[in-house]
Design a protein around this motif. Sequence first.
Motif, PDB file in Angstrom:
ATOM      1  N   ARG A  54       1.359   6.832  -6.810  1.00  0.00           N
ATOM      2  CA  ARG A  54       0.241   7.689  -7.241  1.00  0.00           C
ATOM      3  C   ARG A  54       0.436   9.137  -6.812  1.00  0.00           C
ATOM      4  NH1 ARG A  54      -5.560   4.661  -7.127  1.00  0.00           N
ATOM      5  NH2 ARG A  54      -4.947   2.939  -8.479  1.00  0.00           N
ATOM      6  N   ILE A  55       0.895   9.332  -5.587  1.00  0.00           N
ATOM      7  CA  ILE A  55       1.109  10.690  -5.091  1.00  0.00           C
ATOM      8  C   ILE A  55       2.206  11.377  -5.900  1.00  0.00           C
ATOM      9  CG2 ILE A  55       1.961  12.026  -3.119  1.00  0.00           C
ATOM     10  CD1 ILE A  55       0.431   9.980  -1.333  1.00  0.00           C
ATOM     11  N   LEU A 107      -6.094  10.511  -3.574  1.00  0.00           N
ATOM     12  CA  LEU A 107      -6.262   9.762  -2.328  1.00  0.00           C
ATOM     13  C   LEU A 107      -7.730   9.446  -2.052  1.00  0.00           C
ATOM     14  CD1 LEU A 107      -3.684  11.640  -0.068  1.00  0.00           C
ATOM     15  CD2 LEU A 107      -3.384   9.481  -1.305  1.00  0.00           C
ATOM     16  N   ALA A 150       0.842  -1.205   0.000  1.00  0.00           N
ATOM     17  CA  ALA A 150       0.000   0.000   0.000  1.00  0.00           C
ATOM     18  C   ALA A 150       0.873   1.249   0.000  1.00  0.00           C
ATOM     19  CB  ALA A 150      -0.939  -0.008   1.209  1.00  0.00           C
ATOM     20  N   ASP A 151       1.955   1.234   0.764  1.00  0.00           N
ATOM     21  CA  ASP A 151       2.881   2.364   0.803  1.00  0.00           C
ATOM     22  C   ASP A 151       3.487   2.610  -0.579  1.00  0.00           C
ATOM     23  OD1 ASP A 151       4.737   4.333   2.158  1.00  0.00           O
ATOM     24  OD2 ASP A 151       6.209   2.868   1.449  1.00  0.00           O
ATOM     25  N   ALA A 210       0.768   3.942  -2.959  1.00  0.00           N
ATOM     26  CA  ALA A 210       0.383   5.309  -2.599  1.00  0.00           C
ATOM     27  C   ALA A 210       1.465   6.300  -3.009  1.00  0.00           C
ATOM     28  CB  ALA A 210       0.105   5.406  -1.096  1.00  0.00           C
ATOM     29  N   ARG A 211       2.722   5.970  -2.736  1.00  0.00           N
ATOM     30  CA  ARG A 211       3.826   6.855  -3.113  1.00  0.00           C
ATOM     31  C   ARG A 211       3.879   7.048  -4.634  1.00  0.00           C
ATOM     32  NH1 ARG A 211       7.694   8.187   0.467  1.00  0.00           N
ATOM     33  NH2 ARG A 211       7.468   7.347   2.547  1.00  0.00           N
ATOM     34  N   ALA A 269      -8.823   6.575  -4.058  1.00  0.00           N
ATOM     35  CA  ALA A 269      -8.261   5.314  -3.575  1.00  0.00           C
ATOM     36  C   ALA A 269      -9.062   4.718  -2.421  1.00  0.00           C
ATOM     37  CB  ALA A 269      -6.809   5.517  -3.155  1.00  0.00           C
ATOM     38  N   VAL A 270      -9.672   5.562  -1.594  1.00  0.00           N
ATOM     39  CA  VAL A 270     -10.382   5.064  -0.414  1.00  0.00           C
ATOM     40  C   VAL A 270     -11.904   5.164  -0.534  1.00  0.00           C
ATOM     41  CG1 VAL A 270      -8.446   5.558   1.127  1.00  0.00           C
ATOM     42  CG2 VAL A 270     -10.232   7.270   0.813  1.00  0.00           C
TER      43      VAL A 270
END
Length: 145
Positions: free
Chosen positions: A26-27, A117, A19-20, A23-24, A120-121
């Motif tokens: 995509r960010i 973000l 997940a990290d 997320a990194r 994503a959630v």
Amino acid sequence: MSEISESLVVTLFSEIFMADQLARNRISKALPKGMEISHFSVLNHLARLNEERSPAQLAAAFHVTRGAMTNTLTRLDWAGHVHIRPDWDDARRKMVSISPSGRSAREAAIQAVAPVLAEAVADIGEDRLKAALPVLRMLRQKLEG
């Protein structure tokens, strides 16, 4: 630790690591041109604190070397996003604060990252996210020692 517990722990950390990484990725793609996650993280930290920090304090807060933090701060200073001044009490030290330009850059980054973000959630739901936060916070605190 029993085999089931070991398996559960390995699975948990595997999910966190993946997940990290996702997320990194995509960010990083969503951040404004020229901004890196480390830049955004430092700007966000300074904006939330709304007070100066030394490079050593920032390095400790982010669990990175002083050299890595110096590199990030040099780039932020070059972009005009932070002010770096001598410490009036100890000329060997420096103090860092966020500049108005840094606040604007942070806000632009938040505007760029927030939809990524949120998407994503979105399907997870607010209740599940709220339920996950205490566990993740406790895990972070345990790892910080």
